[in-house]
Design a protein around this motif. Structure first.
Motif: not given
Length: 710
Positions: A53-78
């Protein structure tokens, strides 16, 4: 600055819909039989293979505010656990959909937040009864390896799985004459309860290069032998093995003599037949189908066992392990090598060949090796105005002077090897190669520290600081050799091994013929390594295979049936009392639906159910049996000991090997908490405000009617 305002519709929450859409892309990452995904870069037309999931989220277009929160949550777990991101990703989507359904039933947001939060806290307390101590896990797994009878065919031939398991190989002697009589090996025909793989753990490592091809019993006139599921009860009968990558004849050994000390941790008469006091079996239980990395991790555990026993600790030291991906070789060449293995250019490889079997004087650099480098915290004089940073009025002669001065310093101290934590100036690298000085850049901090301890070297920031006390001794370099004992020449980049006497450093060499798979193999290795590390750190594990999620579902059902107010939140207490019981039941069922979807998808991904509908029915069936038992936790633990909790009756492969699975305690529960916290955080947002000069862009978008400009 112009601003645009968009109201978040309470009935169809835009943020929750975005979370659900992002999370739906990682559905196939659940379970041991994961589906891979290709990520293609449109700018370079290059692709890479991912399975996390971490590599997937890194590769997605996360320009939205929700996407950035999602990415921060995944990266914190990783960052904290290196595992649990796929569970987090899936539950975010499942709980987002569940919360949207609650909103569509006009359930107030405070009630959803309070009931879900307290429901999760209650479940986390309930599942503590399923925790199994590491000592008990290793004892059970090790005892399951010793069986009263061995699994053999009628001809007395030994099963192939027992030979491909490194811990069964420990029962063989290392030295054997290649001219001795041999017995061919056939597959073991599994018969009876002695070969019940639900009661014992096996390590089917059949995909790693050449496996043992011949075996002979020495001093054993009986027909008993090793089986695919265990060893004979009368300890380990002395045997001899030939043509194995694990052990070799002294006169015909495949590895260099410098690896002899490393090999003794994998063999020898005093080796632990249970595999590092059960760490090998525990790694298999935590692998979740990642058999590629199990062999490497078992070798690491064997190597670190002796020192761990001396210090009274059973921890896996992460700081002593690094990885190196070698492209162009089959995956069967993957192994663990003592020391530091890295890729070098053909010119550097020529210097390595020149240093063969020679002790080297080593220098360690803490930073970049370039003329422009300045250490962190360097302050320029405040009364100096910089007009040109790097003037070169004489056509580069000033730079040449620095190169000459630095290379003269290395030559004067007779330095042969330089390990640099940062980058190395290309021109300086060429100057050193001409002077037969090996310089390796971008070396990890832990590698530098390991060579400091082993050689007595002291890292310096600038070469001008160098003195005799900073130079280390006792290092050596050679080209890395594969399992066949030959150096590997891959053309552009070649693997080289740098080591020193007594160095506490291991390199997991990951080989693959597919460049796009290199990152995947490295991620899988580190994931398994950190699972074992966290299991030993926590001192306990959860039974895997859906056991914990099933108990949560059972507990949620019990909570939903209990009368009482759903939460202690002030906003909830102010709600009308007649509504509370209805809210509590609906919201708790929504929380449980996330775990039920999780189990259903895992059953489908592992081919234990043909559809999610059938998988959901299987989950409901187990819930009914757990409730009828009177003690759901006792029922689940008993099912786990019998081989697995969710063993589907329509399994298309009923005779396949079943391996007991374990999960990390802290990583799993923290993934749950992070997933629910993210969903509830987005739930409580009521507006999206966009700032910046984007008025025309928003007006031209299909969603322009939803925005109001401020």
């Amino acid at each position: 600055l112009p601003m645009a305002f968009r109201n978040v519709n309470a009935r169809r929450h835009i943020g929750l819909q975005q979370l659900s859409s992002l999370a739906s892309t990682g559905k196939t990452f659940l379970g041991p039989m994961k589906s891979h995904k290709f990520i293609v870069d449109e700018t370079t037309n290059q692709s890479t293979l991912i399975c996390s999931a971490a590599r997937l989220i890194e590769s997605l277009d996360l320009t939205s505010a929700v996407g950035q929160l999602f990415n921060e949550t995944i990266q914190a777990q990783k960052k904290e656990f290196k595992t649990g991101t796929s569970t987090l990703l899936f539950l975010v989507g499942a709980w987002s959909n569940a919360v949207v359904e609650c909103l569509q039933q006009n359930i107030p947001v405070p009630a959803i937040v309070s009931v879900m939060s307290e429901g999760l806290n209650s479940c986390c307390e309930r599942i503590q009864c399923l925790q199994i101590s590491i000592h008990d896990v290793k004892r059970e797994l090790c005892s399951s390896r010793v069986k009263p009878k061995a699994c053999e065919s009628k001809t007395g031939q030994v099963g192939r799985d027992s030979l491909t398991d490194p811990w069964n190989l420990l029962c063989f002697q290392r030295d054997i004459s290649a001219t001795e009589e041999v017995i061919p090996i056939n597959s073991c025909s599994l018969q009876g309860d002695d070969c019940n793989f639900n009661k014992c753990l096996v390590s089917p490592l059949t995909g790693f290069g050449s496996v043992a091809s011949v075996v002979k019993a020495v001093g054993d006139k009986s027909s008993s032998g090793l089986s695919g599921s265990g060893v004979t009860a009368s300890s380990c009968i002395t045997r001899k093995l030939t043509h194995s990558r694990h052990f070799s004849t002294p006169g015909k050994r495949c590895f260099s003599s410098q690896q002899g000390n490393f090999q003794r941790y994998l063999s020898g008469p005093s080796a632990d037949t249970c595999g590092c006091s059960g760490l090998g079996h525990l790694a298999m239980a935590l692998s979740h189908g990642n058999q590629t990395s199990v062999k490497l991790l078992q070798s690491i555990a064997a190597y670190q066992q002796e020192r761990a026993e001396c210090s009274g600790s059973s921890q896996i030291d992460i700081t002593e392990i690094v990885t190196c991906c070698v492209l162009g070789l089959p995956e069967g060449y993957s192994c663990v090598s003592p020391g530091f293995v890295t890729l070098v250019s053909p010119e550097q490889a020529a210097v390595v060949r020149h240093f063969a079997d020679k002790p080297l004087r080593i220098l360690l650099m803490d930073g970049d090796l370039s003329k422009q480098y300045r250490h962190l915290g360097f302050n320029r004089p405040c009364n100096v105005r910089t007009i040109l940073e790097h003037p070169s009025p004489q056509g580069g002669r000033a730079g040449d002077a620095w190169l000459s001065r630095m290379s003269d310093i290395l030559i004067s101290f007779e330095v042969n090897l330089v390990l640099v934590k940062g980058n190395v100036c290309k021109n300086f690298m060429e100057r050193c190669i001409a002077s037969r000085i090996l310089v390796i850049g971008c070396v990890a901090r832990d590698v530098v520290r390991a060579f400091e301890a082993a050689t007595g070297a002291q890292a310096v920031t600038y070469l001008s600081q160098l003195n005799a006390s900073c130079i280390g001794n006792g290092a050596w370099a050679e080209l890395w050799k594969g399992g066949d004992g030959r150096a590997v020449d891959l053309g552009e980049l070649m693997p080289a091994r740098i080591s020193a006497g007594g160095i506490r450093l291991l390199t997991a060499v990951l080989t693959t013929a597919l460049p796009s798979k290199a990152q995947l193999l490295e991620d899988q290795f580190w994931t398994l390594l950190y699972r074992l590390h966290h299991a030993l750190k926590d001192g306990k594990v959860f039974p895997g295979g859906g056991a914990v999620e099933l108990l949560c579902l059972s507990h949620i059902q019990a909570l939903a049936e209990q009368p009482g107010r759903p939460g202690n939140d002030k906003a909830v207490r102010e709600l009308p009392s007649p509504w509370l019981a209805e809210y509590k039941s609906v919201v708790l069922q929504a929380l449980g639906s996330g775990w039920k979807q999780y189990l259903s998808v895992v059953l489908c991904n592992t081919a234990k159910a043909s559809s999610e509908l059938e998988a959901g029915a299987a989950v409901d069936h187990h819930l009914q049996k757990a409730a009828a038992c009177g003690s759901p936790s006792a029922y689940i633990l008993e099912e786990f000991r019998r081989g697995g909790v969710l063993r589907g009756g329509s399994d298309p492969f009923p005779d396949r090997v079943t391996v007991k699975v374990c999960d990390n305690v802290a990583a799993k529960t923290e993934a749950w908490r992070r997933a629910l916290d993210l969903v509830l955080l987005v739930l409580q947002t009521d507006a999206e405000i966009i700032t910046g000069l984007r008025r025309n862009q928003i007006l031209n978008s299909p969603l322009s009617s939803e925005f109001m400009f401020l």
